[in-house]
Design a protein around this motif. Structure first.
Motif, PDB file in Angstrom:
ATOM      1  N   GLY A  65       2.317 -17.537   8.537  1.00  0.00           N
ATOM      2  CA  GLY A  65       1.270 -17.331   8.969  1.00  0.00           C
ATOM      3  C   GLY A  65       0.096 -17.534   8.954  1.00  0.00           C
ATOM      4  O   GLY A  65      -1.243 -17.440   8.963  1.00  0.00           O
ATOM      5  N   ILE A  66      -0.002 -19.063   8.734  1.00  0.00           N
ATOM      6  CA  ILE A  66      -0.789 -20.245   9.064  1.00  0.00           C
ATOM      7  C   ILE A  66      -1.254 -20.535  10.679  1.00  0.00           C
ATOM      8  O   ILE A  66      -0.067 -20.635  11.008  1.00  0.00           O
ATOM      9  CB  ILE A  66      -0.278 -21.784   7.874  1.00  0.00           C
ATOM     10  N   ASP A 131      -1.170  -7.826  10.894  1.00  0.00           N
ATOM     11  CA  ASP A 131      -2.238  -8.867  11.237  1.00  0.00           C
ATOM     12  C   ASP A 131      -1.941  -9.634  11.852  1.00  0.00           C
ATOM     13  O   ASP A 131      -1.817 -10.589  11.972  1.00  0.00           O
ATOM     14  CB  ASP A 131      -1.350  -9.329   9.499  1.00  0.00           C
ATOM     15  N   GLY A 132      -1.535  -9.557  13.308  1.00  0.00           N
ATOM     16  CA  GLY A 132      -1.559 -10.493  14.064  1.00  0.00           C
ATOM     17  C   GLY A 132      -0.552 -10.509  14.769  1.00  0.00           C
ATOM     18  O   GLY A 132      -0.500 -11.490  15.709  1.00  0.00           O
ATOM     19  N   ILE A 133       0.759 -10.357  13.972  1.00  0.00           N
ATOM     20  CA  ILE A 133       1.984 -10.991  14.102  1.00  0.00           C
ATOM     21  C   ILE A 133       2.684  -9.151  15.322  1.00  0.00           C
ATOM     22  O   ILE A 133       2.118  -8.435  15.052  1.00  0.00           O
ATOM     23  CB  ILE A 133       2.656 -11.170  13.673  1.00  0.00           C
ATOM     24  N   PRO A 134       3.309  -9.832  16.219  1.00  0.00           N
ATOM     25  CA  PRO A 134       3.472  -8.779  17.387  1.00  0.00           C
ATOM     26  C   PRO A 134       5.042  -7.973  17.068  1.00  0.00           C
ATOM     27  O   PRO A 134       5.995  -9.096  16.393  1.00  0.00           O
ATOM     28  CB  PRO A 134       3.696  -9.559  18.947  1.00  0.00           C
ATOM     29  N   PHE A 135       5.510  -7.240  17.238  1.00  0.00           N
ATOM     30  CA  PHE A 135       7.112  -6.415  16.527  1.00  0.00           C
ATOM     31  C   PHE A 135       6.436  -5.316  17.554  1.00  0.00           C
ATOM     32  O   PHE A 135       5.751  -4.830  18.429  1.00  0.00           O
ATOM     33  CB  PHE A 135       7.028  -5.992  15.499  1.00  0.00           C
TER      34      PHE A 135
END
Length: 161
Positions: A65-66, A131-135
């Motif tokens: 997450g960084i 949270d901005g992370i694609p799936f």
């Protein structure tokens, strides 16, 4: 975990002057700079290494997450087959890089066996971001599957496992 990066070589040639003073020193370790200088095609090697670093960074970002900019803490271990390792903050990931149609595309995986599971996505694939992370949603199990998206210039690449 997976990551990928694509570089449009024609656009990179226009947008980035990799030969300007201190450019290489800001992005590449001493070992990587030596690989570049010894290469028959230095410009291609710059974008090859950059693509590997970017793909590996996407794994790091997804796992921790960084977000940040620390290219000198990401080092490529290169072999002639364009398949090699990248060490990022002490963690090793594996890469495969292909060159075609004026592009470089690198896929990075946390475990070598993930290479056999990689599936390309189409541009029309519905991407869900958390949270901005694609799936993407797996059609049969309805589980969320990790995705890595990259685009540069004329090229777009999406992968999942």
């Amino acid at each position: 975990m997976i990551g990928n990066d694509v570089v449009d070589l024609a656009l990179a040639k226009i947008e980035s002057n990799w030969q300007r003073s201190r450019f290489l020193a800001k992005i590449f370790t001493k070992k990587e700079q030596e690989i570049i200088f010894l290469s028959d095609d230095q410009e291609l090697m710059v974008w090859n290494l950059w693509s590997k670093k970017e793909a590996a960074y996407k794994i790091y970002n997804r796992e921790t997450g960084i977000r940040g900019y620390f290219p000198l803490e990401i080092e490529c271990v290169f072999d002639e087959s364009n398949r090699g390792n990248v060490v990022l903050k002490g963690r090793e990931v594996y890469t495969q890089t292909s060159f075609n149609n004026n592009q470089i595309h690198t896929i990075a995986v946390a475990k070598k066996e993930y290479f056999a599971q990689i599936k390309p996505l189409s541009f029309e694939t519905k991407i869900i971001k958390i949270d901005g992370i694609p799936f993407v949603m797996d059609g049969s199990s309805k589980a969320l599957k990790p995705v890595s998206i990259s685009h540069h210039g004329e090229f777009w690449k999406g992968i999942t496992i």
